[in-house]
Motif scaffolding. Structure first.
Motif, PDB file in Angstrom:
ATOM      1  N   VAL A   1       0.839  -1.198   0.000  1.00 55.73           N
ATOM      2  CA  VAL A   1       0.000   0.000   0.000  1.00 55.73           C
ATOM      3  C   VAL A   1       0.877   1.253   0.000  1.00 55.73           C
ATOM      4  N   GLN A   2       1.958   1.228   0.765  1.00 59.80           N
ATOM      5  CA  GLN A   2       2.888   2.373   0.776  1.00 59.80           C
ATOM      6  C   GLN A   2       3.516   2.582  -0.597  1.00 59.80           C
ATOM      7  N   ALA A   3       3.854   1.477  -1.284  1.00 57.38           N
ATOM      8  CA  ALA A   3       4.422   1.600  -2.627  1.00 57.38           C
ATOM      9  C   ALA A   3       3.415   2.217  -3.588  1.00 57.38           C
ATOM     10  N   LEU A   4       2.153   1.834  -3.471  1.00 62.67           N
ATOM     11  CA  LEU A   4       1.112   2.431  -4.313  1.00 62.67           C
ATOM     12  C   LEU A   4       0.947   3.916  -4.007  1.00 62.67           C
ATOM     13  N   GLN A   5       1.049   4.277  -2.739  1.00 57.79           N
ATOM     14  CA  GLN A   5       0.948   5.692  -2.373  1.00 57.79           C
ATOM     15  C   GLN A   5       2.092   6.496  -2.984  1.00 57.79           C
ATOM     16  N   ARG A   6       3.290   5.929  -2.999  1.00 54.62           N
ATOM     17  CA  ARG A   6       4.423   6.631  -3.618  1.00 54.62           C
ATOM     18  C   ARG A   6       4.210   6.793  -5.124  1.00 54.62           C
ATOM     19  N   GLN A   7       3.614   5.789  -5.742  1.00 61.80           N
ATOM     20  CA  GLN A   7       3.338   5.878  -7.175  1.00 61.80           C
ATOM     21  C   GLN A   7       2.366   7.004  -7.485  1.00 61.80           C
TER      22      GLN A   7
ATOM     23  N   PRO B   1       0.470  -4.527 -11.297  1.00 64.08           N
ATOM     24  CA  PRO B   1       0.582  -5.780 -10.533  1.00 64.08           C
ATOM     25  C   PRO B   1       0.512  -5.593  -9.027  1.00 64.08           C
ATOM     26  N   LEU B   2       0.936  -4.416  -8.516  1.00 63.78           N
ATOM     27  CA  LEU B   2       0.808  -4.156  -7.081  1.00 63.78           C
ATOM     28  C   LEU B   2      -0.640  -4.142  -6.625  1.00 63.78           C
ATOM     29  N   GLY B   3      -1.549  -3.848  -7.550  1.00 63.62           N
ATOM     30  CA  GLY B   3      -2.962  -3.875  -7.217  1.00 63.62           C
ATOM     31  C   GLY B   3      -3.588  -2.502  -7.122  1.00 63.62           C
ATOM     32  N   VAL B   4      -4.754  -2.481  -6.495  1.00 64.30           N
ATOM     33  CA  VAL B   4      -5.521  -1.263  -6.261  1.00 64.30           C
ATOM     34  C   VAL B   4      -5.657  -1.120  -4.746  1.00 64.30           C
ATOM     35  N   ALA B   5      -5.290   0.038  -4.232  1.00 62.81           N
ATOM     36  CA  ALA B   5      -5.169   0.207  -2.781  1.00 62.81           C
ATOM     37  C   ALA B   5      -6.430  -0.223  -2.037  1.00 62.81           C
ATOM     38  N   GLY B   6      -7.600   0.216  -2.506  1.00 65.69           N
ATOM     39  CA  GLY B   6      -8.834  -0.100  -1.796  1.00 65.69           C
ATOM     40  C   GLY B   6      -9.109  -1.590  -1.710  1.00 65.69           C
ATOM     41  N   GLU B   7      -8.728  -2.340  -2.753  1.00 64.23           N
ATOM     42  CA  GLU B   7      -8.936  -3.792  -2.745  1.00 64.23           C
ATOM     43  C   GLU B   7      -7.810  -4.498  -2.000  1.00 64.23           C
ATOM     44  N   LEU B   8      -6.595  -3.998  -2.162  1.00 65.45           N
ATOM     45  CA  LEU B   8      -5.454  -4.598  -1.486  1.00 65.45           C
ATOM     46  C   LEU B   8      -5.613  -4.532   0.026  1.00 65.45           C
ATOM     47  N   GLU B   9      -6.138  -3.431   0.531  1.00 63.99           N
ATOM     48  CA  GLU B   9      -6.289  -3.263   1.978  1.00 63.99           C
ATOM     49  C   GLU B   9      -7.266  -4.265   2.586  1.00 63.99           C
ATOM     50  N   GLN B  10      -8.126  -4.872   1.769  1.00 68.56           N
ATOM     51  CA  GLN B  10      -9.102  -5.837   2.272  1.00 68.56           C
ATOM     52  C   GLN B  10      -8.570  -7.269   2.296  1.00 68.56           C
ATOM     53  N   LEU B  11      -7.391  -7.484   1.707  1.00 69.98           N
ATOM     54  CA  LEU B  11      -6.858  -8.841   1.611  1.00 69.98           C
ATOM     55  C   LEU B  11      -6.227  -9.267   2.930  1.00 69.98           C
ATOM     56  N   ASN B  12      -6.348 -10.550   3.225  1.00 68.58           N
ATOM     57  CA  ASN B  12      -5.727 -11.120   4.422  1.00 68.58           C
ATOM     58  C   ASN B  12      -5.239 -12.530   4.093  1.00 68.58           C
ATOM     59  N   ALA B  13      -4.748 -13.220   5.105  1.00 70.21           N
ATOM     60  CA  ALA B  13      -4.194 -14.558   4.879  1.00 70.21           C
ATOM     61  C   ALA B  13      -5.231 -15.505   4.290  1.00 70.21           C
ATOM     62  N   GLU B  14      -6.459 -15.412   4.757  1.00 73.36           N
ATOM     63  CA  GLU B  14      -7.501 -16.309   4.247  1.00 73.36           C
ATOM     64  C   GLU B  14      -7.823 -16.016   2.790  1.00 73.36           C
ATOM     65  N   SER B  15      -7.698 -14.749   2.393  1.00 73.32           N
ATOM     66  CA  SER B  15      -7.930 -14.397   0.991  1.00 73.32           C
ATOM     67  C   SER B  15      -6.899 -15.049   0.080  1.00 73.32           C
ATOM     68  N   LEU B  16      -5.679 -15.209   0.597  1.00 75.58           N
ATOM     69  CA  LEU B  16      -4.592 -15.714  -0.231  1.00 75.58           C
ATOM     70  C   LEU B  16      -4.541 -17.230  -0.329  1.00 75.58           C
ATOM     71  N   ARG B  17      -5.161 -17.926   0.600  1.00 76.02           N
ATOM     72  CA  ARG B  17      -5.034 -19.388   0.613  1.00 76.02           C
ATOM     73  C   ARG B  17      -5.554 -20.044  -0.662  1.00 76.02           C
ATOM     74  N   PRO B  18      -6.745 -19.706  -1.155  1.00 78.78           N
ATOM     75  CA  PRO B  18      -7.184 -20.353  -2.401  1.00 78.78           C
ATOM     76  C   PRO B  18      -6.295 -20.016  -3.591  1.00 78.78           C
ATOM     77  N   ILE B  19      -5.707 -18.830  -3.585  1.00 82.73           N
ATOM     78  CA  ILE B  19      -4.800 -18.454  -4.678  1.00 82.73           C
ATOM     79  C   ILE B  19      -3.519 -19.261  -4.575  1.00 82.73           C
ATOM     80  N   ALA B  20      -3.024 -19.457  -3.361  1.00 86.44           N
ATOM     81  CA  ALA B  20      -1.836 -20.288  -3.168  1.00 86.44           C
ATOM     82  C   ALA B  20      -2.097 -21.720  -3.603  1.00 86.44           C
ATOM     83  N   THR B  21      -3.281 -22.217  -3.326  1.00 84.35           N
ATOM     84  CA  THR B  21      -3.642 -23.575  -3.751  1.00 84.35           C
ATOM     85  C   THR B  21      -3.646 -23.680  -5.271  1.00 84.35           C
ATOM     86  N   SER B  22      -4.133 -22.644  -5.936  1.00 79.11           N
ATOM     87  CA  SER B  22      -4.153 -22.659  -7.400  1.00 79.11           C
ATOM     88  C   SER B  22      -2.737 -22.640  -7.968  1.00 79.11           C
ATOM     89  N   LEU B  23      -1.801 -21.984  -7.262  1.00 79.42           N
ATOM     90  CA  LEU B  23      -0.411 -21.998  -7.721  1.00 79.42           C
ATOM     91  C   LEU B  23       0.152 -23.410  -7.725  1.00 79.42           C
TER      92      LEU B  23
END
Length: 420
Positions: free
Chosen positions: A117-123, A149-171
């Motif tokens: 999020v800080q990187a997006l703010q600098r951008q 690829p860094l994303g969109v701040a409003g959506e990125l701020e809502q992500l957590n570990a549980e959000s990432l688990r299904p994506i990790a499984t797909s990897l």
């Protein structure tokens, strides 16, 4: 990973091995409402996997004097390891563990999310990024290539570990490419196969330049210009359009045009905008290798009072690609630069491994670059002009700078379009 395609590039080195693990799921695969998820996942993969927590993993890698990082671009996720060949048997299995057994600890996800999020703010403070974000919105809309690829701040701020688990499984279910370049120890391949990391080495598809063009999103109706007002002393201009996938039959012609326009101090844009007219601080051409419609974008930054001249010169340079045939001297210079770029991009084992992984990931043969150099000799100025006339006829303009200045430039842009 369901299957891993192994690419070997033995090189005489002082005991150094570079490994690149490419998985074809990048930011273009971010779920709806979770833009930035794949990049966030990539940043967390280095923070614990298998039996190692974040500190133990760092101690193992750094204790061997090795380097490990994970990045995401639009088309894929890339895990990079560089180490001594003697340490590779204990370090390379980490690549598989990162994909199959990531920890995804809540505190580590929170930390990496805050950094993103800080990187997006600098951008958002950088007029160059603002102009390119505007161009990307025009060109791709809400399509897979429509966000950083860094994303969109409003959506990125809502992500957590549980959000990432299904994506990790797909990897872990996705096929991958592991490229090794450098000193490859005897017995390493047998160990990797025994560990299930690389079942067998595969040969690449033999065909060259076979991909067809496909769109990544759509234009925003009839809108061809994007304005981002910013209180600043300069104006950033981005002029271009989505074009072709890497490996399309016309891709090589566009890359030669990119080289002619924007590579080095002898390039057309540098000479025209900086030396002949002195209007631009910085000029260039952005045309990355992409699995789908790659951007082909001329960019320049200039002072407010020179912005109109800069825009006129960019428009003229763009139109010349379609109307004029490149003379032999310019074409030969572009060829020489292209050969030089390929040579410079394969100086290190890391560069070599990454390029080989990228080619396999895009479905191209290992000798793609070599064969491109052969094909390049058969392309003349007419072939480049015809390629431009097929793929560079609908440019889009993005502007960032003082409101009154960019509004005036937008009027000039509409006048230019009305004359076409």
């Amino acid at each position: 990973m369901s299957t891993t395609d192994l690419v070997l590039d033995p090189v005489q080195t002082p005991g150094v091995l570079a490994a690149k693990l490419w998985i074809g799921r990048g930011s273009a695969a971010d779920p709806i409402g979770q833009r930035g998820a794949h990049q966030l996942l990539a940043s967390v993969l280095t923070r614990g996997c298998g039996s190692l927590d974040a500190m133990q993993m760092a101690d193992l890698v750094e204790g061997c004097g090795a380097g490990l990082r994970c990045d995401t671009n639009e088309d894929g996720l890339l895990i990079s390891m560089k180490c001594r060949d003697l340490d590779s048997p204990q370090l390379l299995p980490l690549l598989s563990s990162m994909v199959h057994e990531p920890h995804l600890q809540a505190d580590q996800v929170t930390l990496e999310r805050e950094l993103s999020v800080q990187a997006l703010q600098r951008q958002r403070e950088d007029p160059f990024h603002l102009a390119f974000d505007g161009w990307r919105h025009l060109a791709y809309g809400v399509g897979p290539y429509g966000h950083d690829p860094l994303g969109v701040a409003g959506e990125l701020e809502q992500l957590n570990a549980e959000s990432l688990r299904p994506i990790a499984t797909s990897l872990s279910a996705e096929g991958a490419i592991l490229a090794l370049s450098g000193s490859i120890p005897a017995g390493l391949l047998d160990q990797l196969q025994a560990d299930g990391i690389c079942p067998q080495s595969k040969s690449a598809e033999p065909d060259l330049l076979v991909k067809e063009s496909s769109d990544q999103g759509s234009l925003s109706g009839e809108q061809t210009v994007y304005l981002h007002p910013q209180t600043t002393e300069q104006v950033v201009l981005m002029l271009g359009q989505p074009t072709l996938p890497h490996g399309h039959p016309d891709d090589l012609a566009l890359r030669l045009l990119q080289t002619h326009l924007g590579t080095g101090m002898s390039s057309l844009l540098f000479r025209r905008l900086r030396e002949d007219h002195g209007v631009a601080y910085d000029v260039g051409v952005h045309h990355p290798a992409r699995a789908q419609s790659s951007p082909f974008v001329l960019h320049a930054s200039t002072a407010v009072d020179k912005a109109l001249t800069t825009l006129n010169l960019l428009i003229m340079s763009w139109q010349e690609l379609i109307d004029h045939t490149l003379v032999s001297a310019d074409l030969n210079l572009a060829r020489a630069k292209f050969r030089g770029q390929l040579a410079h991009a394969s100086q290190t084992t890391g560069q070599r491994a990454e390029r080989r992984a990228q080619l396999r990931g895009l479905g191209l043969p290992d000798n793609h670059d070599h064969r491109c150099m052969e094909v390049m000799e058969t392309l003349d100025g007419t072939a480049l002009r015809l390629a431009a006339s097929r793929h560079l006829t609908h440019p889009l303009l993005s502007l960032c700078g003082p409101k009154s200045a960019i509004e005036s430039l937008a009027e000039r842009w509409h006048q230019a379009l009305s004359k076409q």
